[in-house]
Structure formats: C-alpha cells, structure tokens
Write an enzyme that holds these catalytic residues in place. Structure first.
Site, short mmCIF file in Angstrom:
data_model
loop_
_atom_site.label_atom_id
_atom_site.label_comp_id
_atom_site.label_asym_id
_atom_site.label_seq_id
_atom_site.Cartn_x
_atom_site.Cartn_y
_atom_site.Cartn_z
N HIS A 188 12.55 -14.48 -13.88
CA HIS A 188 12.44 -13.27 -13.07
C HIS A 188 11.29 -13.40 -12.08
O HIS A 188 10.92 -12.44 -11.40
CB HIS A 188 12.22 -12.07 -14.02
CG HIS A 188 12.34 -10.74 -13.38
ND1 HIS A 188 11.28 -9.87 -13.26
CD2 HIS A 188 13.40 -10.11 -12.82
CE1 HIS A 188 11.66 -8.76 -12.67
NE2 HIS A 188 12.94 -8.87 -12.39
N LYS A 190 8.94 -14.35 -8.87
CA LYS A 190 9.04 -14.39 -7.42
C LYS A 190 7.79 -15.08 -6.90
O LYS A 190 6.69 -14.51 -6.92
CB LYS A 190 9.13 -12.99 -6.82
CG LYS A 190 10.47 -12.29 -7.10
CD LYS A 190 10.46 -11.51 -8.37
CE LYS A 190 11.74 -10.69 -8.52
NZ LYS A 190 11.79 -9.97 -9.78
N ASP A 195 2.18 -25.17 1.42
CA ASP A 195 1.18 -26.24 1.48
C ASP A 195 0.13 -26.15 0.37
O ASP A 195 -0.98 -26.66 0.52
CB ASP A 195 0.48 -26.24 2.85
CG ASP A 195 1.43 -26.65 3.98
OD1 ASP A 195 2.40 -27.36 3.70
OD2 ASP A 195 1.17 -26.23 5.14
N HIS A 364 10.79 -0.16 -6.69
CA HIS A 364 10.86 -1.46 -7.36
C HIS A 364 9.47 -2.06 -7.58
O HIS A 364 9.35 -3.16 -8.10
CB HIS A 364 11.72 -2.42 -6.54
CG HIS A 364 12.24 -3.59 -7.31
ND1 HIS A 364 11.69 -4.86 -7.22
CD2 HIS A 364 13.25 -3.69 -8.20
CE1 HIS A 364 12.36 -5.68 -8.01
NE2 HIS A 364 13.31 -5.01 -8.62
N LYS A 366 5.78 -3.04 -9.03
CA LYS A 366 5.35 -3.38 -10.39
C LYS A 366 3.83 -3.58 -10.34
O LYS A 366 3.34 -4.71 -10.31
CB LYS A 366 6.05 -4.65 -10.86
CG LYS A 366 7.57 -4.58 -10.71
CD LYS A 366 8.20 -5.95 -10.77
CE LYS A 366 9.62 -5.96 -10.27
NZ LYS A 366 10.49 -4.92 -10.80
N ASP A 371 -9.37 1.84 -13.45
CA ASP A 371 -10.73 2.20 -13.01
C ASP A 371 -11.00 1.79 -11.57
O ASP A 371 -12.15 1.50 -11.19
CB ASP A 371 -11.78 1.57 -13.93
CG ASP A 371 -11.77 2.18 -15.33
OD1 ASP A 371 -11.07 3.18 -15.53
OD2 ASP A 371 -12.46 1.65 -16.21
#
Length: 446
Positions: A188, A190, A195, A364, A366, A371
């Site tokens: 899952h 991404k 470079d 979507h 996440k 704090d």
C-alpha cells in the site's frame, strides 16, 4: 345435433402447492439467522487471526519535543531520526502533481516509484510520458505496482513504459504463474525518489480522482510530503527492500544512495511497516506518539477504525487532559468502511473526543499531529489493515514549524467539516446501529 366433446388436457402430474406464507416466513428467518451466524463466526475468526503483538499500554513520561522521544522511537521502528532534512506539506493534486512531475523530469540518474493504484487517464498519461522520456535519456527507472491496486492498469500503458526502457514489476511476483503465498498482503506504499535525493510520500495514487483541489465530491482531499535530506535515504531503502523481494536484485551504489547533504533544519525519519519487515511498526509509531501527547492530538484519516488497544490509548490521553480532534470523511469510496469506523466511536465520543466529517470531497489524507510538534504523514491508515497486514511507509517529523503548518491545514479542513456529536451518534436509527455493528465485525481486515 352433435355433441361437442370436451377435450381433456393431458395430465401434467401432481400439482405442487406453494407452502403457506407462514412457512415461507419461517424459512426466511431461518436463513437470515444462518447468514448472521456465519458472519459472526467470520468476524470472530478475523479478529482472532489478526496481529495483536502490541497489547500492553504504552505510557511515556515525556512529550514529543523531549530528546528522549526520538531516542526511543528511532530504534524501535528501525529508522533513526536524522537532522538536516527539508519537509514540505503538499495538499491535493494541484499541490503535489506538478512538483512530482517536475522532479521526475529533472532526474539525472535514477527514479524509483512504488504505488498502490494506477488507473488510465490524464495524470497516468503525464506520468508515463515523463517516466518514458527519462528512461529513453538513459535514466534508470524502476516502477513497482501492487497487483490488486492496479487491476485497471492496462497492457497498453505498461507497454508504453517498458518500450521506453522502464522496468515495471508487480509486487511479490513478476509473472502471472508465480504463486503469491498471502494474497491478502499488499503493498500500500506510495514512494517516489529521484536520484536518491528528492522524495515524496503520502496517500496519493496515479489516478484522475486525485486531480484538482478537493473541490468536487468525486475527487480526493489528499496530503503528501516533499522531502530532501538524509530521510530520503531511508525512503529509498524501503523501496529497495520490496524491489529485492520481488526481483531478487539489489539496487546499489551512488546512483541510488548518494552522499547526503543537509537540506534544512528538520528532524525526521522514514520507516517501513509490514508483515515481513517491521511488523506492527506503523501501530507502534502511532501509539508511541499518542502516549507522548500532553496537549493535543489532531487526526485526519480516510479510514479511522481503531481497535480496542488504540481506543484505550486515546482514552488514556483524554484522561491526561489531551484535546483530541478527528476529521473523517462524510463520504468516500467505502460505506462499509465508514460503518465499521462508526462502530468504534462510542467510548471516544463519551470521553470527549471531537469528531468532524469532511464535506467538500472524499477524504483520503493520512496524517496525525501531536502537540503541534510531531507530525506523521504517509500511506498508513488508522486501521488494522495498515497496522498489521499491508506494507506501508510513513514519514515522522519532529518540528514545530511543520507542526504549525499541519495545524493551519487541519483548521482549514475543520471549517469545511460538520461536527458529529455524541447526541447524534446515540440517536442513529436502530438499523444503522445494526449495520455499524455488523460491519465492525470485519474491522480486523479493513
């Protein structure tokens, strides 16, 4: 006068009378109870086999700004916090697609890209064109895709990449005839690294649903991070690990892991999580951060389905006086997931956790901020699938400047969200409560 003889129809055998309605109702209830029983057994099975390594509550006596926090968290997650990083939050397709494509077009030596969903469309064509042009120019380009997430990825699009010299593989197996032992295990992650120096991660996939600025109901509200500095080496190593598992080949040398240079003042770590590497690291990261909270926890998640352990940790934070705010989708791509999520909110709402439902687009993102100092962004959902089943990646940052940037982003999204109260939750119709409970049985697989 002749009599007309009445023709008798041939006998069709004994007639089968329909059973009385009362009997049919009894049969209907019978099969309903059978189906519910099977569902409950499946739910119990999924709960039993789900990973539950971390069970004892984590209690810390210091906050995320204390040097003891990164000193403890780094070794536990297998990725030390490093200084000298530059980290920037990027919001929605209009905010992250242009810099990602520009980075690809600037590549001189290597490009590594790992993603879950890749679907045909405008943004797919732009990524294919940019990657193919660099490969034809001699840049080593490696693309890793999840087999389930890229069911819409066409042979034609793959051919455009491979024809230009891009290496494209499906995670876990290169050929259709190779058996993947655990079909429920997916990447899952991404990841995009250019470079070995420029990195991007978050929740974005290569799909037109991520285009725009979260201003349409069928588009995603998303958060990415643009990273430069030593944390990119960790991100590259995470890609290289899955590449090794899939192809049996190592990515080595200065082209992939150049000598790092200081790019900023931010302290950060990029860590991996998955059944075969860093088991439960994603769960530990979130729970350690929650345990460190002294003032506030701001959570913005597409799929917020906390298990009993996470609920307990959040309740203990509330007992310490921590203000907890959670933004969840008002609508997204999974009614089942939203129902399972609601099944977990009862105790949290009672304890004063604030819930808000984001309205303008599908959420979507996440992210979590503690704090206004600790920020985590990546592919990790706040659910068991991300915590225990899938391969995930996340960037953890300790930086008040980025913390303030996250707060501005969070407050902006709050203004476009509707508060969800305990009174509203308690007043749900009985059939909604039943549906939430039923979907919650399967939360260990969500």
């Amino acid at each position: 006068m002749q009599r007309v003889r009445k023709l008798r129809r041939p006998s069709r055998g004994p007639r089968h009378e329909r059973p009385p309605r009362s009997h049919r109702n009894e049969l209907g209830w019978h099969w309903t109870f059978v189906a519910l029983g099977i569902a409950m057994l499946l739910g119990a099975y999924f709960w039993y086999v789900s990973a539950r390594i971390l069970q004892e509550p984590v209690r810390l006596h210091y906050g995320p700004e204390d040097p003891a926090f990164p000193a403890a968290v780094g070794p536990l997650l297998g990725a030390e916090f490093t200084g000298g990083n530059s980290v920037e939050l990027l919001l929605n397709g209009d905010g992250f697609f242009p810099p990602m494509l520009a980075a690809i077009r600037s590549a001189k030596k290597t490009i590594t890209l790992e993603t879950y969903i890749w679907a045909p469309g405008r943004i797919s064509d732009e990524f294919i064109a940019a990657l193919a042009e660099r490969a034809e120019a001699g840049v080593k380009v490696h693309v890793m895709l999840d087999g389930m997430g890229t069911l819409k990825f066409t042979d034609e699009d793959k051919g455009r990449l491979t024809g230009a010299g891009v290496e494209v593989v499906k995670y876990g197996r290169q050929h259709w005839y190779e058996i993947k032992p655990n079909i429920n295990h997916r990447t899952h992650r991404k990841i995009l690294v250019i470079d070995g120096r420029i990195g991007f991660t978050g929740g974005m996939c290569v799909d037109d649903s991520w285009l725009g600025n979260a201003d349409q109901p069928d588009r995603w509200r998303e958060t990415q991070v643009h990273v430069e500095g030593p944390a990119v080496r960790q991100m590259q190593a995470i890609f290289a690990q899955n590449w090794l598992q899939t192809t049996g080949r190592l990515l080595l040398g200065q082209d992939y892991f150049p000598e790092f240079e200081r790019a900023g003042q931010t302290t950060a770590q990029c860590f991996s999580s998955g059944p075969g590497e860093g088991a439960e690291s994603a769960r530990m990261s979130y729970m350690l951060a929650i345990a460190s909270a002294r003032r506030s926890i701001d959570i913005e998640h597409a799929y917020f389905v906390p298990d009993e352990y996470a609920v307990r940790m959040l309740l203990e934070a509330r007992q310490r006086g921590v203000r907890i705010r959670v933004i969840v989708p008002a609508h997204n791509d999974s009614r089942f997931g939203r129902a399972a999520s609601r099944s977990r909110w009862d105790e949290l709402l009672r304890a004063g956790v604030e819930f808000y439902r984001y309205e303008p687009a599908m959420l979507h993102a996440k992210t979590m901020c503690v704090d206004d100092t600790f920020v985590t962004v990546g592919s990790v959902n706040f659910d068991n699938r991300s915590f225990s089943i899938n391969d995930e990646v996340a960037l953890n940052v300790i930086d008040p400047t980025l913390g303030r940037a996250h707060r501005r982003m969070f407050e902006h999204d709050l203004q476009q969200s509707t508060r969800y109260t305990w009174e509203e939750h308690a007043a749900r119709p009985a059939y909604v409560k039943l549906a939430d409970w039923f979907c919650g049985l399967f939360r260990s697989q969500l």
